[in-house]
Design an enzyme around this catalytic site. Structure first.
Site, PDB file in Angstrom:
ATOM      1  N   HIS A  13      37.930 -24.718   8.003  1.00  0.00           N
ATOM      2  CA  HIS A  13      37.013 -24.893   9.139  1.00  0.00           C
ATOM      3  C   HIS A  13      37.283 -23.762  10.140  1.00  0.00           C
ATOM      4  O   HIS A  13      37.753 -23.995  11.251  1.00  0.00           O
ATOM      5  CB  HIS A  13      37.245 -26.266   9.786  1.00  0.00           C
ATOM      6  CG  HIS A  13      36.160 -26.696  10.723  1.00  0.00           C
ATOM      7  ND1 HIS A  13      34.975 -25.996  10.890  1.00  0.00           N
ATOM      8  CD2 HIS A  13      36.071 -27.770  11.562  1.00  0.00           C
ATOM      9  CE1 HIS A  13      34.221 -26.613  11.780  1.00  0.00           C
ATOM     10  NE2 HIS A  13      34.861 -27.690  12.208  1.00  0.00           N
TER      11      HIS A  13
ATOM     12  N   GLN B  16      36.080 -23.564  14.006  1.00  0.00           N
ATOM     13  CA  GLN B  16      36.760 -24.487  14.922  1.00  0.00           C
ATOM     14  C   GLN B  16      37.918 -23.794  15.645  1.00  0.00           C
ATOM     15  O   GLN B  16      38.155 -24.000  16.837  1.00  0.00           O
ATOM     16  CB  GLN B  16      37.281 -25.688  14.118  1.00  0.00           C
ATOM     17  CG  GLN B  16      38.064 -26.690  14.941  1.00  0.00           C
ATOM     18  CD  GLN B  16      37.211 -27.396  15.971  1.00  0.00           C
ATOM     19  OE1 GLN B  16      36.138 -27.885  15.659  1.00  0.00           O
ATOM     20  NE2 GLN B  16      37.678 -27.468  17.213  1.00  0.00           N
TER      21      GLN B  16
ATOM     22  N   ARG C 233      33.073 -24.545  21.312  1.00  0.00           N
ATOM     23  CA  ARG C 233      32.466 -24.316  19.990  1.00  0.00           C
ATOM     24  C   ARG C 233      31.195 -23.477  20.152  1.00  0.00           C
ATOM     25  O   ARG C 233      30.911 -22.603  19.348  1.00  0.00           O
ATOM     26  CB  ARG C 233      32.110 -25.647  19.309  1.00  0.00           C
ATOM     27  CG  ARG C 233      33.259 -26.547  18.910  1.00  0.00           C
ATOM     28  CD  ARG C 233      34.193 -25.905  17.910  1.00  0.00           C
ATOM     29  NE  ARG C 233      33.515 -25.338  16.764  1.00  0.00           N
ATOM     30  CZ  ARG C 233      32.992 -26.032  15.724  1.00  0.00           C
ATOM     31  NH1 ARG C 233      33.143 -27.337  15.675  1.00  0.00           N
ATOM     32  NH2 ARG C 233      32.375 -25.437  14.739  1.00  0.00           N
TER      33      ARG C 233
ATOM     34  N   ARG D  49      27.571 -25.705   6.177  1.00  0.00           N
ATOM     35  CA  ARG D  49      28.570 -26.782   6.251  1.00  0.00           C
ATOM     36  C   ARG D  49      28.406 -27.647   5.016  1.00  0.00           C
ATOM     37  O   ARG D  49      27.315 -28.163   4.747  1.00  0.00           O
ATOM     38  CB  ARG D  49      28.373 -27.638   7.489  1.00  0.00           C
ATOM     39  CG  ARG D  49      29.100 -28.974   7.346  1.00  0.00           C
ATOM     40  CD  ARG D  49      29.247 -29.769   8.596  1.00  0.00           C
ATOM     41  NE  ARG D  49      30.171 -29.135   9.505  1.00  0.00           N
ATOM     42  CZ  ARG D  49      30.804 -29.777  10.489  1.00  0.00           C
ATOM     43  NH1 ARG D  49      30.616 -31.061  10.681  1.00  0.00           N
ATOM     44  NH2 ARG D  49      31.617 -29.137  11.289  1.00  0.00           N
TER      45      ARG D  49
ATOM     46  N   ASP E  63      43.617 -34.371  14.002  1.00  0.00           N
ATOM     47  CA  ASP E  63      42.264 -34.461  13.437  1.00  0.00           C
ATOM     48  C   ASP E  63      42.171 -35.861  12.829  1.00  0.00           C
ATOM     49  O   ASP E  63      43.187 -36.575  12.711  1.00  0.00           O
ATOM     50  CB  ASP E  63      42.097 -33.365  12.369  1.00  0.00           C
ATOM     51  CG  ASP E  63      40.698 -33.334  11.746  1.00  0.00           C
ATOM     52  OD1 ASP E  63      39.782 -33.990  12.273  1.00  0.00           O
ATOM     53  OD2 ASP E  63      40.532 -32.654  10.712  1.00  0.00           O
TER      54      ASP E  63
ATOM     55  N   CYS F 132      39.765 -31.536  17.228  1.00  0.00           N
ATOM     56  CA  CYS F 132      38.482 -30.891  16.937  1.00  0.00           C
ATOM     57  C   CYS F 132      37.305 -31.827  17.188  1.00  0.00           C
ATOM     58  O   CYS F 132      36.191 -31.370  17.409  1.00  0.00           O
ATOM     59  CB  CYS F 132      38.476 -30.393  15.502  1.00  0.00           C
ATOM     60  SG  CYS F 132      38.852 -31.684  14.293  1.00  0.00           S
TER      61      CYS F 132
END
Ligand code: CP
Ligand code: NVA
Length: 334
Positions: A138, A141, A316, A111, A234, A277
């Protein structure tokens, strides 16, 4: 008995185009199986003797903890490494770090800021590398988002997802391609300053057309969300863009997901859910959002029956587990 395709063995995930449409759907299906297996109390050993390095340059609650528990649940291990912990990019190049960690670990989840760093890790480590968020994408996700939609609506096909907010951030980029790959109509409601990058949009559009769906961009959120089944948002200010906070808040205020916007879908009494998310600015002030109140979503929507954000957050873990298993586990041993 778990079933999955074995074509992902040894493969990296840089962005969703790393996988075929079929592989993406298969991974979501494996995650559902692993979730049911865990609910039945089974802790397996699919990742026994597998060690995963987690290189994190940015903060994380979900991705970090999901990765650790996913590995641990199946008998593997994960080590959390931040930039100050290792020489990465300071005393040692990304290339050298990749070659060292590739000798020690079975896989690396990264990340950070640069997509190129993620790609360099994959190129030089010799082990699968998974993108756990960069400035551009991402991908992990989206597996969780789609597992949540599938659990709630029964299928992905036939859905319309409207993303409302910063239309060109990492989540939006991956969501657009994910929708295209899985046959979901993607509507992006965003101001003209934040429309998706033309190249990323064109690439997704080609995949969407092949799968019989379209991608549309609207500046007017009320018009855009009409007929949508999933409203998704988001944060307005992604990690690394903190200096843009004031400008973004001003620009995106009309794009807040509130009950009025949920109503504008026309589906309040039908097939409708809210996804985010996370983390979400719905009810509290932080250093970034002093005295701003709720930003991208109101508390009313966040806490409503439409909101599936905590199922999404839990997913997740199941989807990252599916990713680790399909990349590292030899199916013959299951
Ligand atoms: N959604 C997500 O990636 O959350 P974290 O930043 O907490 O990992
Ligand atoms: N776009 C957000 C996603 C956080 C999970 C960010 O990059 O900060």
């Amino acid at each position: 008995m778990l079933t999955w395709m074995d074509s992902l063995k040894g493969r990296s995930l840089m962005r969703l185009t790393s996988f075929s449409d079929e592989e993406m759907l298969d991974l979501i299906n494996l995650a559902a199986q692993l979730k049911a297996r865990r609910a039945a109390g089974v802790r397996g050993d699919l990742l026994a003797r597998k060690n995963i390095a987690l290189i994190f340059e940015k903060s994380s609650t979900r991705t970090r903890n999901s990765s650790i528990i996913a590995a641990r649940d199946e008998g593997g291990g994960a080590e959390y490494l931040t930039r100050p912990d290792i020489h990465f990019g300071k005393k040692e190049s990304v290339k050298d770090t990749a070659r060292v960690l590739g000798r020690i670990y079975d896989g690396i989840l990264f990340r950070g800021f640069s997509q190129q760093t993620c790609e360099d890790l994959a190129r030089y480590s010799g082990v699968p590398v998974w993108n756990g968020l960069t400035d551009d994408y991402h991908p992990t996700q989206i597996f969780a988002d789609f597992l949540t939609i599938k659990e709630t609506f029964g299928s992905l096909k036939g859905c319309t997802l409207a993303y409302v907010g910063d239309g060109r951030n990492n989540v939006a980029n991956s969501l657009m391609m994910g929708c295209a790959k899985c046959g979901i109509r993607y509507i992006c409601c965003t101001p003209k300053e934040l429309i998706p990058d033309a190249k990323i949009l064109a690439e997704a559009d080609e995949v969407a057309r092949k799968n019989g769906v379209d991608i549309r961009v609207f500046n007017d959120p009320k018009e855009g969300v009409r007929g949508a089944n999933v409203l998704y948002t988001d944060v307005w200010v992604s990690m690394g863009e903190e200096d843009k906070a004031a400008e973004r808040i001003k620009m995106l205020r009309p794009y807040q997901i509130n009950m009025e916007l949920m109503r504008a879908t026309g589906n309040l009494d039908g097939k409708l859910m809210f996804l985010h998310c996370l983390p979400a600015f719905h009810d509290f002030n932080t250093e970034v959002t002093k005295d701003c109140g709720a930003l991208e979503v109101t508390d009313e929507v966040f806490e409503s029956k439409y909101s599936k954000v905590f199922d999404e957050a839990e997913n997740r873990m199941h989807t990252i587990k599916a990713l680790f298993v399909s990349s590292l586990c030899d199916r013959k041993n299951v």
